[in-house]
Design an enzyme around this catalytic site. Sequence first.
Site, PDB file in Angstrom:
ATOM      1  N   ASN A 155       0.803  -1.236   0.000  1.00 32.93           N
ATOM      2  CA  ASN A 155       0.000   0.000   0.000  1.00 32.93           C
ATOM      3  C   ASN A 155       0.834   1.283   0.000  1.00 32.93           C
ATOM      4  O   ASN A 155       0.499   2.239  -0.682  1.00 32.93           O
ATOM      5  CB  ASN A 155      -1.007  -0.020   1.156  1.00 32.93           C
ATOM      6  CG  ASN A 155      -0.334  -0.095   2.501  1.00 32.93           C
ATOM      7  OD1 ASN A 155       0.757  -0.647   2.633  1.00 32.93           O
ATOM      8  ND2 ASN A 155      -0.967   0.454   3.503  1.00 32.93           N
ATOM      9  N   GLU A 253       3.270  -5.398  12.417  1.00 34.99           N
ATOM     10  CA  GLU A 253       2.340  -4.274  12.234  1.00 34.99           C
ATOM     11  C   GLU A 253       1.264  -4.756  11.278  1.00 34.99           C
ATOM     12  O   GLU A 253       1.524  -4.964  10.093  1.00 34.99           O
ATOM     13  CB  GLU A 253       3.090  -3.065  11.679  1.00 34.99           C
ATOM     14  CG  GLU A 253       4.154  -2.568  12.644  1.00 34.99           C
ATOM     15  CD  GLU A 253       4.869  -1.312  12.180  1.00 34.99           C
ATOM     16  OE1 GLU A 253       4.668  -0.894  11.035  1.00 34.99           O
ATOM     17  OE2 GLU A 253       5.630  -0.753  12.980  1.00 34.99           O
ATOM     18  N   CYS A 287      -3.411   1.470   6.325  1.00 33.37           N
ATOM     19  CA  CYS A 287      -3.851   0.741   7.518  1.00 33.37           C
ATOM     20  C   CYS A 287      -4.476   1.684   8.537  1.00 33.37           C
ATOM     21  O   CYS A 287      -5.215   1.241   9.407  1.00 33.37           O
ATOM     22  CB  CYS A 287      -2.673  -0.009   8.119  1.00 33.37           C
ATOM     23  SG  CYS A 287      -1.276   1.077   8.455  1.00 33.37           S
ATOM     24  N   GLU A 467       7.339   0.152  16.798  1.00 37.25           N
ATOM     25  CA  GLU A 467       8.529   0.670  16.128  1.00 37.25           C
ATOM     26  C   GLU A 467       8.439   2.190  16.145  1.00 37.25           C
ATOM     27  O   GLU A 467       7.504   2.768  16.670  1.00 37.25           O
ATOM     28  CB  GLU A 467       8.638   0.088  14.717  1.00 37.25           C
ATOM     29  CG  GLU A 467       8.901  -1.423  14.736  1.00 37.25           C
ATOM     30  CD  GLU A 467       9.147  -2.025  13.359  1.00 37.25           C
ATOM     31  OE1 GLU A 467       9.776  -1.379  12.514  1.00 37.25           O
ATOM     32  OE2 GLU A 467       8.687  -3.157  13.142  1.00 37.25           O
TER      33      GLU A 467
END
Length: 489
Positions: A155, A253, A287, A467
């Site tokens: 993405n 993630e 996301c 992160e």
Amino acid sequence: MTRLTHFIANQDVVPASGAWLPVYEPATGTRYAEAPDGDARDVAMAVDAARAAFPAWSTTPAATRSRILLDIADRLERRVAEFAQAESRDQGKPVALARDLEIPRAAANFRYFATKILHESTECFRTDSLTSGDRALNYVLRQPRGVVGAISPWNLPLYLFTWKIAPALATGNTVVAKPSEITPYTAWMFGELCREAKLPAGVLNIVHGLGPKVGQAIVAHPAVTTITFTGGTSTGAAIAAAAAPHFKKLSLELGGKNATIVCEDVDLESALSTIVRSAFQNQGEICLCGSRILVHRARLKEFCDRFIDESRTLKVGDPTAPDTDVGAIVSRQHLEKIQSYVALAKLEGGKVACGGGVPRLLPERCRNGWFHEPTVIVGLAPNCRTATEEIFGPVVSIHGYDTHGEAVAIANGTRYGLAASIWTRDIDRAHRMAAKIDSGVVWINTWMLRDLRTPFGGMKDSGVGREGGDDAMRFFTETKNVCVGFRES
Ligand code: NDP
């Protein structure tokens, strides 16, 4: 037709299989390049190169590592327009979005971690033993972990690729990275930049190919100590299962179904355009997009009318056109997934209030491309599948609520916990709600404002670990306590 290659030990390497995968331009539906159909043999070669490079890179002074990584950032910044055009052709996103935001952000990822390593300090603890009279000073070493495997999605291709490799390299690790095979192009171009910047051979290796072959081989390789993965929740679960018996360090993630909470006192004048952007930027393929909009019933009708009007003004079209707001969907398969969710929404009792299909007025060049209109669905129960499963496209549902407690309960009512945004003039209330929302990020009166120093990651099925900033520095290093005894008398 361009044939991409792996980037291993600073060499362009063809796949051991001799096979190639098609790379498509989503805006036209045509095949325009080929990427290596890599496999475990290519991964093994890349891991060998990364292992061989590790002793020298991990002991290279931070200032030298920093200079090389800054040189990579400089080179990327000089070629923003070229990278943006390539990213847009590969992914379908508007070229302006890649040029103004994503490619500059990829350079910023490198710049941030390249400079951060110049200013690190470490903890020190004095110990006075009550029983023996011994004294000690403890200090903490944070050392690179070895070969890091980095696997990234389609993405935000270069943005997320560099989000992983920049901190891994800055902290002295060597890397074997796999971009999504759907969007391999800018990662391939990036290898060339690293070679020009004289990144030592083997420090970064890029292997192209399918997740179940290349991704899995990276995760399974015994010499890969650390895995950083961004992608879907089911892939994350497969990776966690494969890594667990080897006790690899893991950062995942994963997906999201993020709530946008609109309170009764919202300043819609200033908020509306950002809320619309949070729904449809990058075709909703972020996301962090707000795909469930929860609106206080006192403002529900007004909000729906204005949100739908504003959504209708978005121009869907050729990603290369400067006035395009919504580009092409990344693949035919993903377009079909989005369409299936719109069909499901209708079955679940939803009404398509705006969009819902393929746009009619596309330019000739894009006639066979993969497009979907910005789509707004109303009338759904907040716990139905459409409103709780990740669609990852330009589709949002709007739901009413009566109390702020109810809004928080709906926001928390999915398996995901990645992000949320709250829109209100009452900041005290916003703080209280933020503390109760189960997600890794909560924005108040803003969206997608990301500071590289802040921790980033998800709760529940949206991921494990954080992160960004100090969290990235810690993730990519091994912590060691050194205890030095001494006597005071
Ligand atoms: P996928 O999980 O399908 O793929 C992500 C990467 O993993 C790709 O490179 C893929 O390769 C690879 N992969 C697939 N199977 C395996 C396997 N068994 N072992 C190792 N690697 C594998 O995600 P998408 O590319 O479809 O990306 C969209 C997803 O990413 C969405 O769910 C989105 O929410 C999430 N995402 C999460 C973000 C976050 O920060 N939390 C940010 C951005 C996206 P291949 O492409 O060849 O299949």
